[in-house]
Design a protein around this motif. Structure first.
Motif, short mmCIF file in Angstrom:
data_model
loop_
_atom_site.label_atom_id
_atom_site.label_comp_id
_atom_site.label_asym_id
_atom_site.label_seq_id
_atom_site.Cartn_x
_atom_site.Cartn_y
_atom_site.Cartn_z
N LEU A 291 0.87 -1.17 0.00
CA LEU A 291 0.00 0.00 0.00
C LEU A 291 0.90 1.23 0.00
N PHE A 292 0.64 2.16 -0.92
CA PHE A 292 1.53 3.30 -1.08
C PHE A 292 0.73 4.60 -1.23
N ALA A 293 1.23 5.64 -0.56
CA ALA A 293 0.67 6.98 -0.68
C ALA A 293 1.34 7.67 -1.86
N VAL A 294 0.55 8.06 -2.84
CA VAL A 294 1.06 8.65 -4.08
C VAL A 294 0.64 10.12 -4.10
N PRO A 295 1.57 11.04 -3.85
CA PRO A 295 1.19 12.46 -3.78
C PRO A 295 0.70 12.98 -5.12
N GLY A 296 0.12 14.18 -5.10
CA GLY A 296 -0.33 14.80 -6.33
C GLY A 296 0.82 15.07 -7.28
N GLY A 297 0.49 15.50 -8.48
CA GLY A 297 1.50 15.76 -9.49
C GLY A 297 2.39 16.93 -9.12
N ALA A 298 3.58 16.94 -9.70
CA ALA A 298 4.54 18.01 -9.47
C ALA A 298 4.25 19.18 -10.41
N ALA A 299 4.21 20.39 -9.87
CA ALA A 299 4.05 21.58 -10.71
C ALA A 299 5.36 21.87 -11.42
N GLU A 300 5.31 22.73 -12.42
CA GLU A 300 6.54 23.13 -13.12
C GLU A 300 7.56 23.63 -12.10
N GLY A 301 8.79 23.12 -12.19
CA GLY A 301 9.85 23.53 -11.27
C GLY A 301 9.88 22.74 -9.97
N GLU A 302 8.90 21.85 -9.75
CA GLU A 302 8.87 21.03 -8.55
C GLU A 302 9.28 19.60 -8.86
N TYR A 303 9.58 18.83 -7.80
CA TYR A 303 9.76 17.39 -7.94
C TYR A 303 8.66 16.70 -7.14
N VAL A 304 8.38 15.45 -7.46
CA VAL A 304 7.34 14.70 -6.78
C VAL A 304 7.69 14.55 -5.30
N GLY A 305 6.73 14.86 -4.42
CA GLY A 305 6.95 14.73 -3.00
C GLY A 305 7.62 15.92 -2.35
#
Length: 440
Positions: A420-434
């Motif tokens: 079971l994994f928590a998958v954060p929302g998408g990364a905005a421009e200039g961001e990384y996931v998480g």
């Protein structure tokens, strides 16, 4: 293996089921060759490349040139999914032809800082590869000749990640470990993990290229805990879009929630506000991953009628046994001439219906797998079950508990791994996931 269908693939051209159109390749004459032959320009180009000069008869037998009708890049290869967005890629896209699921554990001594640097590397690599570009460093060239092929990379965090990084206060309650189920025969070494990556593409080499890039990016920060490899039918392989079949030959996923439905986001994604989840999970989702062995030798001994009674749907077209087409609502009360229920009380499709489970719904997006033959001579094959929901305690768990109590399919499958994994929302421009978790 809940009774739900996937959204249609977004691969250009392939979704319509039409054959990809050809376009001129470098060194190929735009003038169409005669039937069964090659243009002079293509023949000369091929001869020069190979260092051989063949007569017309030699060329016709295919010694030096590829068939004239071959397209240099199909619509399948040209499909592209955006990395940046409200949600991570690989959730609402249609099923992909090839997939890799891989879990990592952080290395001894690695913590929040190393995890942040790793997610930054992974996000940069994902953005580049999904755009059809080479990795930033030490690209392997495996996918040099291919287009993006609808590649997606999706990243998530396991329960153990938060204690490893000192972020226990940011761990969502929804990420509490799944309960034990009576059908479980889990291999703990192939379950769970600190970090989870899902890779999907419509070309096997493109998917493998991404897999190697992710593994190399992990460096000294994390080590592979487990890896599973899967496949689906290639988009465009059927005359028109249709629900996929699993290795039992059944249409698998008829009643999936669809993005066009008004409550789709509510069921699948964590809301941006008003949720009990921490803020960093806004627009994210939870992935339940299960490796489900199909006992194919036993299943294939059943008659088609017996198989249909186990599932509750016709094998040929996916229609419910109560009649109609695949899209027809199942009539749970319909009986035959003897007064018996047409859809058996323990049929898989009956038990998994959302209206029979308090509205519980999940977006199924699985891959099939085949890992050869076991030492006892039976196929090691089945389903890499991946389902998405806003809350697994209201999505996967109640449905699986009900299946545990009397699903006719249970004697033909075995749950061998789980996560079971928590998958954060998408990364905005200039961001990384998480980033909002790791730098918040």
């Amino acid at each position: 293996m809940a009774d739900q269908s996937h959204p249609k693939a977004r691969t250009p051209g392939a979704a319509s089921g039409e054959s990809p159109g050809a376009s001129p390749a470098d060194g190929v004459c735009e003038q169409a060759p005669s039937a069964g032959g090659l243009s002079r320009r293509r023949l000369l180009s091929t001869a020069g490349a190979t260092g051989l000069v063949l007569g017309a008869a030699g060329a016709a037998t295919g010694y030096a040139a590829r068939p004239a009708e071959a397209a240099p890049l199909s619509s399948v290869g040209a499909g592209q999914v955006m990395f940046h967005g409200k949600h991570q890629p690989g959730i609402t896209q249609g099923l992909q032809a090839r997939g890799h699921l891989i879990a990592f554990d952080l290395a001894a001594g690695a913590g929040r800082r190393e995890a942040a640097a790793l997610l930054r590397r992974w996000s940069q690599t994902a953005r580049r590869l999904m755009a059809g570009e080479a990795a930033a460093h030490d690209d392997t060239d495996v996918a040099r000749d291919a287009g993006p092929s609808s590649l997606t990379l999706t990243f998530g965090f396991g329960h153990s990640f938060f204690s490893r990084t000192g972020l226990e206060k940011q761990r969502p309650v929804s990420l509490d470990p799944l309960p034990d189920f009576s059908s479980d025969q889990l291999d703990r070494t192939r379950s769970d993990g600190d970090l989870w990556v899902q890779i999907g593409a419509d070309d096997a080499l493109v998917a493998f290229h991404a897999l190697r890039a992710v593994q190399k990016d992990a460096g000294a920060a994390a080590r592979v805990r487990w890896q599973m490899n899967g496949f689906n039918r290639t988009p465009g392989a059927t005359a028109h879009p249709m629900t996929a079949r699993n290795l039992m030959g059944q249409r698998d996923g008829t009643r999936n929630p669809k993005p066009s439905e008004a409550d789709f986001d509510q069921r699948i994604f964590v809301p941006a506000s008003g949720s009990a989840d921490p803020a960093w999970m806004a627009n994210g989702s939870y992935a339940v991953v299960r490796r489900i062995r199909m006992l194919l030798d036993d299943w294939e001994k059943l008659s088609v009628t017996a198989q249909e009674n186990v599932i509750g749907r016709r094998k040929a077209d996916g229609a419910p046994l109560s009649g109609g087409t695949e899209a027809t609502a199942m009539d749970l009360e319909k009986t035959d001439a003897e007064g018996s229920l047409v859809v058996p009380v323990n049929a898989h499709a009956r038990i998994t219906r959302p209206d029979q489970n308090g509205g519980a719904a999940m977006l199924r997006r699985p891959f099939s797998y085949h890992d050869g033959i076991d030492s006892d001579g039976v196929p090691d094959a089945g389903l890499l079950f991946v389902c998405w929901q806003a809350d697994p305690l209201r999505g996967f768990v109640p449905v699986q508990r009900k299946l545990d109590r009397g699903d006719a399919l249970s004697q033909y499958i075995r749950h061998e791994a789980s996560g079971l994994f928590a998958v954060p929302g998408g990364a905005a421009e200039g961001e990384y996931v998480g980033q909002r978790l790791l730098e918040g």
